[in-house]
Write an enzyme that holds these catalytic residues in place. Structure first.
Site, PDB file in Angstrom:
ATOM      1  N   ASP A  13       0.318  -1.200   0.041  1.00  0.00           N
ATOM      2  CA  ASP A  13      -0.065  -0.124  -0.671  1.00  0.00           C
ATOM      3  C   ASP A  13       0.504   1.186  -0.190  1.00  0.00           C
ATOM      4  OD1 ASP A  13      -1.921  -1.683  -0.019  1.00  0.00           O
ATOM      5  OD2 ASP A  13      -2.070  -1.634   2.197  1.00  0.00           O
ATOM      6  N   LYS A  16       2.544   2.100  -4.939  1.00  0.00           N
ATOM      7  CA  LYS A  16       2.333   1.572  -6.221  1.00  0.00           C
ATOM      8  C   LYS A  16       1.784   1.470  -7.118  1.00  0.00           C
ATOM      9  CE  LYS A  16       2.711  -2.656  -4.509  1.00  0.00           C
ATOM     10  NZ  LYS A  16       2.378  -2.191  -2.715  1.00  0.00           N
ATOM     11  N   GLY A  40      -4.196  -4.618  -3.718  1.00  0.00           N
ATOM     12  CA  GLY A  40      -5.236  -3.251  -3.956  1.00  0.00           C
ATOM     13  C   GLY A  40      -4.330  -2.022  -4.323  1.00  0.00           C
ATOM     14  N   HIS A  41      -5.411  -1.607  -6.051  1.00  0.00           N
ATOM     15  CA  HIS A  41      -3.976  -0.396  -6.759  1.00  0.00           C
ATOM     16  C   HIS A  41      -5.092   0.639  -6.401  1.00  0.00           C
ATOM     17  CE1 HIS A  41      -0.839  -3.636  -6.789  1.00  0.00           C
ATOM     18  NE2 HIS A  41      -0.922  -3.493  -6.283  1.00  0.00           N
ATOM     19  N   GLN A 223       2.071  -6.423  -2.788  1.00  0.00           N
ATOM     20  CA  GLN A 223       2.369  -6.063  -1.613  1.00  0.00           C
ATOM     21  C   GLN A 223       3.548  -5.495  -1.385  1.00  0.00           C
ATOM     22  OE1 GLN A 223       1.173  -9.755  -3.264  1.00  0.00           O
ATOM     23  NE2 GLN A 223      -0.402  -8.754  -2.720  1.00  0.00           N
TER      24      GLN A 223
HETATM   25  P1  GDP Z   1      -0.472  -0.080  -3.461  1.00  0.00           P
HETATM   26  O1  GDP Z   1      -1.229  -1.349  -3.207  1.00  0.00           O
HETATM   27  O2  GDP Z   1       0.828   0.655  -3.627  1.00  0.00           O
HETATM   28  O3  GDP Z   1      -1.120   0.466  -4.756  1.00  0.00           O
HETATM   29  O4  GDP Z   1      -1.191   1.625  -2.690  1.00  0.00           O
HETATM   30  P2  GDP Z   1      -2.784   1.582  -2.047  1.00  0.00           P
HETATM   31  O5  GDP Z   1      -3.622   2.245  -3.542  1.00  0.00           O
HETATM   32  O6  GDP Z   1      -3.033   0.178  -1.486  1.00  0.00           O
HETATM   33  O7  GDP Z   1      -2.961   2.516  -1.163  1.00  0.00           O
HETATM   34  C1  GDP Z   1      -2.060   4.107  -1.790  1.00  0.00           C
HETATM   35  C2  GDP Z   1      -3.414   4.624  -1.342  1.00  0.00           C
HETATM   36  O8  GDP Z   1      -3.091   6.385  -1.313  1.00  0.00           O
HETATM   37  C3  GDP Z   1      -4.403   5.259  -2.299  1.00  0.00           C
HETATM   38  O9  GDP Z   1      -5.352   5.964  -1.946  1.00  0.00           O
HETATM   39  C4  GDP Z   1      -3.909   6.290  -3.546  1.00  0.00           C
HETATM   40  O10 GDP Z   1      -4.919   6.831  -4.187  1.00  0.00           O
HETATM   41  C5  GDP Z   1      -3.213   6.665  -2.083  1.00  0.00           C
HETATM   42  N1  GDP Z   1      -2.080   8.007  -3.013  1.00  0.00           N
HETATM   43  C6  GDP Z   1      -0.968   7.795  -3.841  1.00  0.00           C
HETATM   44  N2  GDP Z   1      -0.098   8.060  -3.544  1.00  0.00           N
HETATM   45  C7  GDP Z   1      -0.372   9.406  -3.009  1.00  0.00           C
HETATM   46  C8  GDP Z   1       0.493  10.607  -2.351  1.00  0.00           C
HETATM   47  O11 GDP Z   1       1.238  10.860  -2.873  1.00  0.00           O
HETATM   48  N3  GDP Z   1      -1.067  11.376  -1.536  1.00  0.00           N
HETATM   49  C9  GDP Z   1      -1.806  10.941  -1.455  1.00  0.00           C
HETATM   50  N4  GDP Z   1      -2.559  11.872   0.030  1.00  0.00           N
HETATM   51  N5  GDP Z   1      -2.483   9.619  -1.382  1.00  0.00           N
HETATM   52  C10 GDP Z   1      -2.159   9.161  -2.299  1.00  0.00           C
HETATM   53  P1  IMO Z   2      -0.598  -4.693  -2.127  1.00  0.00           P
HETATM   54  O1  IMO Z   2      -0.353  -4.501  -3.970  1.00  0.00           O
HETATM   55  C1  IMO Z   2      -1.295  -4.883   2.345  1.00  0.00           C
HETATM   56  C2  IMO Z   2      -1.174  -8.418   3.697  1.00  0.00           C
HETATM   57  C3  IMO Z   2      -2.101  -9.570   4.821  1.00  0.00           C
HETATM   58  C4  IMO Z   2      -1.769  -9.698   5.628  1.00  0.00           C
HETATM   59  C5  IMO Z   2      -0.616 -10.952   4.309  1.00  0.00           C
HETATM   60  C6  IMO Z   2      -0.979 -12.175   4.251  1.00  0.00           C
HETATM   61  O2  IMO Z   2      -2.065  -3.712  -2.409  1.00  0.00           O
HETATM   62  O3  IMO Z   2       0.033  -3.892  -1.526  1.00  0.00           O
HETATM   63  P2  IMO Z   2      -2.571 -12.548   1.873  1.00  0.00           P
HETATM   64  O4  IMO Z   2      -3.994 -12.530   1.841  1.00  0.00           O
HETATM   65  O5  IMO Z   2      -1.951 -12.347   1.256  1.00  0.00           O
HETATM   66  O6  IMO Z   2      -1.983 -14.135   2.164  1.00  0.00           O
HETATM   67  O7  IMO Z   2      -2.617 -12.081   3.139  1.00  0.00           O
HETATM   68  O8  IMO Z   2      -0.021  -9.261   3.866  1.00  0.00           O
HETATM   69  N1  IMO Z   2      -1.158  -7.990   2.265  1.00  0.00           N
HETATM   70  C7  IMO Z   2      -1.411  -6.872   2.300  1.00  0.00           C
HETATM   71  N2  IMO Z   2      -0.619  -5.668   3.278  1.00  0.00           N
HETATM   72  N3  IMO Z   2      -0.767  -4.297   0.862  1.00  0.00           N
HETATM   73  C8  IMO Z   2      -1.200  -5.079  -0.320  1.00  0.00           C
HETATM   74  O9  IMO Z   2      -1.392  -5.349  -1.125  1.00  0.00           O
HETATM   75  C9  IMO Z   2      -1.097  -6.728   0.883  1.00  0.00           C
HETATM   76  N4  IMO Z   2      -1.456  -8.265  -0.102  1.00  0.00           N
HETATM   77  C10 IMO Z   2      -1.327  -9.190   1.087  1.00  0.00           C
HETATM   78  O10 IMO Z   2      -2.873  -8.151   5.123  1.00  0.00           O
HETATM   79  O11 IMO Z   2      -1.420  -9.637   6.441  1.00  0.00           O
HETATM   80 MG    MG Z   3      -2.680  -1.663  -1.814  1.00  0.00          MG
END
Ligand code: GDP
Ligand code: IMO
Ligand code: MG
Length: 429
Positions: A13, A16, A40-41, A223
């Protein structure tokens, strides 16, 4: 270095999806190489918000998007995600999307087992996403998996299904569950097969072809390195290798193809699920980071745990993953803090450590050593060049790169695609 490999350098999170979406317009192909729909992106483009779990983030810009063999694929989740994105106007077809035909499948029995184990573990649970990721990877290395290519040979699948079910029925019996309904499983696979097969092909061959033609390939990790099954906070990890090296094995190219390794790093730290987290804050500062950063999981909606930036961890993950440069994201979330802290080392049993030890018990006991800096009152939100940043924010970025011994290539200042500062173009390196 024509190619770029994007990986998470913390616990996932890190943003990416946003960075891959931003880079995708400069790439000719985007490849997912591990994980599954546990990812979850979130991508924000103008008024539109796209939430991707399984599809490569390049699909939104229409860039050729490939799911590599290292991914575990839930065919029903795939269908639902494709239909959702098509509903948002994204075009997905045999030209711009393909799935490796040697991908192992996530089946309903994997999700069942994931849930049963977590439930039985009680307080000791891992806190998985409940998507069946762990059990599916277990069956892959156990040589029992049903793969995408098997969907084209369903009439011959009975012996494989028997072997798989014999294994799972024994486990299910231990949880007091009924055996698997094999006829139902085969009927479900028969129904979904044509949908998946329309995209299935040897992805390694497609990559060989585009690479020969001089294409720029963007590898998209899911991840983060601290969730890597070898290098992460084991056993509180996911079941795949999330490090950059997996980009090659998980897509069907050699190790020299990964190019510039871009580690995505949040300007503070978050974690979803159980496990050690040395800089975790359970006070007003932690709450503030969570609220300002909207730190709720994209997949499960769970609240993310929040804490200060941990330079020890990121220095370690950058080293392990051979990170060439980082994208520092969510800097704007730190706007307005009077002071900010960075963890520079740990204390354990009277000793000072400059790394995270391997043992889970030690990881849980390390105490962070902090360095404190003045914060900045001006806003960084939406900044698109260094000139837009307050001096103190630049100081913070500089201190981060010094401590992690890795340069900053990009800075992200909001969820919006274009709110990105380019310091050094990873594709041009
Ligand atoms: P990922 O799993 O690495 O793709 O990250 P996620 O999408 O799960 O979580 C990142 C969250 O932060 C998302 O809701 C993005 O829209 C948000 N986000 C990404 N870059 C920035 C940033 O520079 N500033 C803020 N405030 N939010 C961001
Ligand atoms: P993105 O790509 C954050 C965490 C789960 C749990 C552990 C194992 O959005 O960054 P799993 O279901 O993979 O067996 O769970 O890994 N986890 C993540 N945490 N971002 C993710 O993906 C994750 N995918 C799995 O919360 O701790
Ligand atoms: Mg994510």
């Amino acid at each position: 270095m024509a190619n770029v490999t994007v990986i998470g350098a913390q616990w996932g999170d890190e943003g990416k999806g946003k960075i891959v979406d931003w880079l995708a317009s400069r790439a000719d192909a985007v490849v997912r190489f591990q994980g599954g729909h546990n990812a979850g992106h979130t991508l924000v483009v103008g008024e539109k918000v796209y939430k991707l779990s399984l599809l490569p983030s390049g699909i939104v810009t229409g860039t050729l998007s490939l799911i590599g063999n290292g991914v575990v694929l839930d065919p029903w989740a795939l269908k639902a995600e494709i239909e959702k994105l098509e509903g948002q106007g994204v075009e997905i077809n045999g030209e711009n999307f393909a799935i490796a035909d040697n991908c192992p499948l996530i089946l309903p029995l994997h999700r069942d087992l994931d849930g049963l184990r977590e439930q039985a573990a009680g307080k000791g649970k891992i806190g998985t996403t409940g998507r069946g990721i762990g059990p599916a990877y277990e069956d892959k290395v156990g040589r029992r998996a049903i793969r995408v290519c098997d969907l084209d040979h369903l009439d011959d699948l009975a012996p494989q299904i028997d072997r798989l079910c014999a294994h799972h029925d024994a486990l299910r019996a231990g949880f007091g569950q009924d055996p698997i309904d094999r006829d139902q499983l085969i009927a479900d696979l028969r129904e979904i097969a044509p949908f998946v097969l329309q995209y299935a092909q040897p992805v390694w061959k497609r990559l060989k072809k585009v690479r020969k033609a001089g294409a720029r390939i963007l590898f998209e990790g899911a991840q983060g390195v601290l969730l890597d099954v070898d290098h992460g906070t084991y056993p509180f990890v996911t079941s795949s290798n999330t490090v950059s090296g997996t980009a090659a094995s998980g897509s069907g190219l050699g190790p020299n193809s990964t190019g510039f390794v871009l580690g995505i790093v949040k300007a503070y730290t978050t974690r979803v699920g159980s496990g050690p987290f040395p800089t975790e804050l359970e006070d007003a500062d932690g709450q503030r980071l969570g609220e300002r950063g909207h730190e709720f999981g994209t997949v499960t909606g769970r609240q993310r745990r929040c804490g200060w930036f941990d330079a020890v961890l990121v220095r370690q993950t950058c080293a392990i993953s051979g990170v060439t440069g980082i994208a520092l994201t969510k800097l704007d979330v730190l706007d307005g803090f009077e002071t900010v802290k960075i963890c520079t080392g740990y204390r354990l049993d009277g000793k000072i450590l400059d790394y995270l030890p391997s043992h889970a018990g030690d990881q849980a006991r390390v105490e962070p050593i902090y360095e404190e800096m003045d914060g900045w009152q001006a806003t960084t939100a939406g900044a698109r060049s260094y000139a837009d940043l307050p001096a103190q924010a630049i100081k913070y970025i500089q201190r981060v790169q010094e401590l992690i011994e890795t340069p900053v290539a990009l800075v992200s200042t909001s969820p919006e695609r274009e709110d990105t500062i380019l310091v050094r173009d990873p594709f041009m390196d």
